[in-house]
Design an enzyme around this catalytic site. Structure first.
Site, mmCIF file in Angstrom:
data_model
loop_
_atom_site.group_PDB
_atom_site.id
_atom_site.type_symbol
_atom_site.label_atom_id
_atom_site.label_comp_id
_atom_site.label_asym_id
_atom_site.label_seq_id
_atom_site.Cartn_x
_atom_site.Cartn_y
_atom_site.Cartn_z
ATOM 1 N N GLY A 99 51.997 9.447 71.221
ATOM 2 C CA GLY A 99 51.353 10.490 72.003
ATOM 3 C C GLY A 99 50.651 9.928 73.221
ATOM 4 N N ASP A 320 40.492 8.672 65.111
ATOM 5 C CA ASP A 320 41.618 8.048 64.407
ATOM 6 C C ASP A 320 41.208 7.389 63.094
ATOM 7 O OD1 ASP A 320 43.633 8.780 66.155
ATOM 8 O OD2 ASP A 320 43.356 7.025 67.424
ATOM 9 N N ARG A 351 45.837 15.963 59.616
ATOM 10 C CA ARG A 351 45.175 14.937 58.805
ATOM 11 C C ARG A 351 44.112 15.514 57.882
ATOM 12 N NH1 ARG A 351 45.129 10.072 63.343
ATOM 13 N NH2 ARG A 351 47.270 9.380 62.898
ATOM 14 N N ARG A 392 48.480 6.466 59.511
ATOM 15 C CA ARG A 392 47.084 6.314 59.086
ATOM 16 C C ARG A 392 46.844 6.945 57.711
ATOM 17 N NH1 ARG A 392 45.392 3.741 63.484
ATOM 18 N NH2 ARG A 392 45.955 4.565 65.540
#
EC number: 2.5.1.19
Length: 438
Positions: A99, A320, A351, A392
């Site tokens: 991204g 993040d 997420r 992640r």
């Protein structure tokens, strides 16, 4: 062991001990190769992250006529062509999962004399791009997206750009950076303000490449028509990658690890503040500066964590790192409350949903809400986790497995290679119980 294997089995290993060297920072690596390509002269980049995302960005600039040498996996020598020296590509420019690469490139390509098309993988092709294309359109750019604002981006060249004063509705370093990079090509001054300060990698590195840019938390401005001067860049260790070992050492009893030369950009280290609120034992040493970026060694020792209310002001500085934080919260005594983090729903996966679902599968109670969650600390059990191809998420549950009463199977881990090639072998060497299965 390769990160391209289908899934991991994570289970209790040993206390983490010793000194670890984390791969180079992904955000800095992207920008280093990009700005070196646009500079006049030759730049050497040391500590370059040899990951799939950063390789995609380097490959795109090669398609745009920039010669890039690779003396070693962590080095690049970039022969810059200047801001006006890029050449028309022969086909679509594939950003892979990056991204950062796509959004920053949109700002650069919007000002070129030729047309171009930016494409990405299945995950990137679902991510919102109007947040970038809208302000670029205000500057005079012509960029088409799919009807829902997702990639591919079809960039029409030959547009004369005008500087703008842009109040970004989202706190996004990628949006800010795209507008500033377009501003280099625009007539007049371009300024960006943000609802919350975000990472200033672009501002710091443009300054290192000789661009006159004024910036402070939440504000940046530059004038168009400037050129970049080649410079050598030493890329610090990636804080977002280090985050998984910071959390692991904090929650695995008996752990004592030192992470060397980790990038500590003040707009990146919200996780350290959050973990310290929870009682973590983290000490910084050997402070230095690499390529305009602050770095330090981090010594992390096990400490019993307690739940905490995470201040919303920290959210942009740890966007993040939330998957890792959620695992720390699951291991803590009491409740941890996260709010103001709706941006997590439009990352490589949703997420918030992925972490809440995964932790519940391991027996942790999680109350999910639109912009966050409350995680009730408890005992992590066995389970099967879907990472949704999100690097992640996969690494976060590899940590969770280290406290599991049984085993944790983490599916779809190939994309870990986008940001942290060699994660599994480094984790094994540090003491993780982690094995790969086809």
């Amino acid at each position: 062991m390769s990160n391209s294997t289908q899934h991991w089995i994570a289970q209790r290993g040993t206390a983490l001990q010793g000194s670890l060297t984390i791969p180079g920072d992904k955000s800095v690596s992207h920008r280093a190769v990009m700005f070196a390509a646009l500079a006049d002269g030759t730049s050497k980049i040391d500590g370059f992250l040899e990951g799939e995302d950063t390789r995609s960005t380097a490959a795109i600039f090669a398609q745009l006529g920039v010669r890039i040498e690779t003396p070693s996996a962590s080095q690049r020598i970039v022969h810059g062509v200047g801001v006006d020296g890029l050449q028309p590509p022969q086909g679509p420019l594939d950003c892979g999962n990056a991204g950062t690469g796509m959004r920053l490139l949109a700002g650069v390509l919007a000002a070129q004399r030729f047309d171009s098309v930016l494409v990405g993988d299945a995950s990137l092709s679902k991510r919102p791009m109007r947040r970038v294309t809208d302000p670029l359109a205000q500057m005079g750019a012509r960029i088409e997206t799919e009807s829902d604002g997702t990639p591919p981006l079809r960039v029409h060249g030959g547009q004369a750009l005008q500087g703008i004063t842009f109040a970004s509705p989202v706190a996004s370093a990628q949006v800010k950076s795209a507008v500033l990079l377009a501003g280099l090509y625009a007539t007049g001054e371009t300024s960006v303000s943000e609802p919350h300060p975000t990472r200033d990698y672009t501002e710091r590195m443009l300054s290192a490449f000789g661009v006159e840019i004024a910036f402070s938390p939440g504000q940046a401005r530059l004038r168009g028509g400037q050129r970049l001067r080649a410079t050598d860049i030493a890329v610090p260790a990636d804080f977002s990658s280090a985050a998984f070992f910071i959390v692991a050492a904090s929650i695995i009893p008996g752990s004592d690890v030192t992470l060397r030369a980790v990038g500590l950009n003040p707009r990146r280290t919200g996780l350290l503040a959050a973990l310290r609120l929870m009682g973590a034992d983290i000490v910084e040493d050997n402070h230095a500066e690499h390529g305009g970026e602050p770095v330090a060694d981090l010594r992390v020792r096990y400490a019993p964590l307690r739940g905490a209310q995470i201040p919303e002001a920290l959210v942009p500085d740890m966007i993040d790192e939330f998957p890792a934080l959620f695992v720390a919260a699951a291991a803590a005594r009491g409740d941890t409350v996260v709010s103001g983090a709706a941006e997590l729903r439009v990352k490589e996966s949703d997420r918030l949903a992925a972490m809440a679902t995964g932790l519940r599968a391991l027996g942790i109670v999680v109350d999910e809400k639109p912009d966050g969650a409350t995680i009730h600390g408890g005992t992590l059990g066995s389970g099967v986790i879907e990472s949704h191809g999100d690097h992640r998420i996969a690494m976060a549950f590899a940590i969770a497995g280290q406290l599991s009463t049984g085993t944790v199977q983490v599916n779809d881990v190939a994309n870990v290679a986008t940001s942290f090639p060699g994660f599994d072998s480094l984790a094994q060497g540090a003491g993780f119980g982690l094995s790969a299965r086809p």
